[in-house]
Design an enzyme around this catalytic site. Structure first.
Site, mmCIF file in Angstrom:
data_model
loop_
_atom_site.group_PDB
_atom_site.id
_atom_site.type_symbol
_atom_site.label_atom_id
_atom_site.label_comp_id
_atom_site.label_asym_id
_atom_site.label_seq_id
_atom_site.Cartn_x
_atom_site.Cartn_y
_atom_site.Cartn_z
ATOM 1 N N GLU A 1 -10.408 -1.283 -8.505
ATOM 2 C CA GLU A 1 -10.346 -0.142 -9.413
ATOM 3 C C GLU A 1 -9.064 -0.164 -10.243
ATOM 4 O OE1 GLU A 1 -12.787 1.247 -5.821
ATOM 5 O OE2 GLU A 1 -11.120 -0.122 -6.201
ATOM 6 N N LYS B 1 -15.877 -9.499 -7.214
ATOM 7 C CA LYS B 1 -15.137 -10.212 -6.174
ATOM 8 C C LYS B 1 -16.166 -10.920 -5.290
ATOM 9 C CE LYS B 1 -11.425 -9.002 -2.930
ATOM 10 N NZ LYS B 1 -10.627 -7.864 -2.452
#
Length: 123
Positions: free
Chosen positions: A75, A100
């Site tokens: 984030e 990811k």
């Protein structure tokens, strides 16, 4: 919001983001997608790079952010990319997706990701 957009999809970088100590030590791949919302009619009509956003410059900026500083959270990384793009380029809005693929999760998955959309008017 502008209906036109420039898309950079699948920008791959090796970096050291994450909360786990091994992530900071070993690193892993990250994939970034961005969509830049702006009026592309002037560039299309003039066929002039000066009338649009140079995506090579955007790529270089994203690479610098992803590989230049460590973030614990996806984030925070996505927010940094979005804010820097809004600061440096004449876009109305930006969508940033950070993937990811090797997140430390049990089981099989393609990737863990966050996606944010920011505009000059706020979140």
């Amino acid at each position: 919001m502008a209906k036109d957009k420039i898309i950079l999809d699948g920008l791959a970088f090796y970096a050291y983001h994450g909360c786990q100590p091994a992530e900071a030590e070993l690193g892993q791949p990250f994939i970034v997608d961005v969509e830049l919302y702006l009026d592309l009619a002037p560039a299309g009509q003039a066929d002039d790079l000066q009338a649009t956003v140079n995506y090579d410059t955007v790529y270089q900026l994203i690479r610098e952010i992803v590989t230049g500083q460590r973030y614990k959270l996806l984030e925070a990384l996505a927010e940094s990319v979005a804010q820097k793009i809004l600061t440096c380029f004449p876009v109305e809005e930006v969508l940033v997706r950070v993937k990811k693929p090797r997140a430390p999760l049990p089981g099989t998955f393609n990737y863990a990701a966050v996606e944010i959309r920011r505009s000059r008017k706020g979140p």
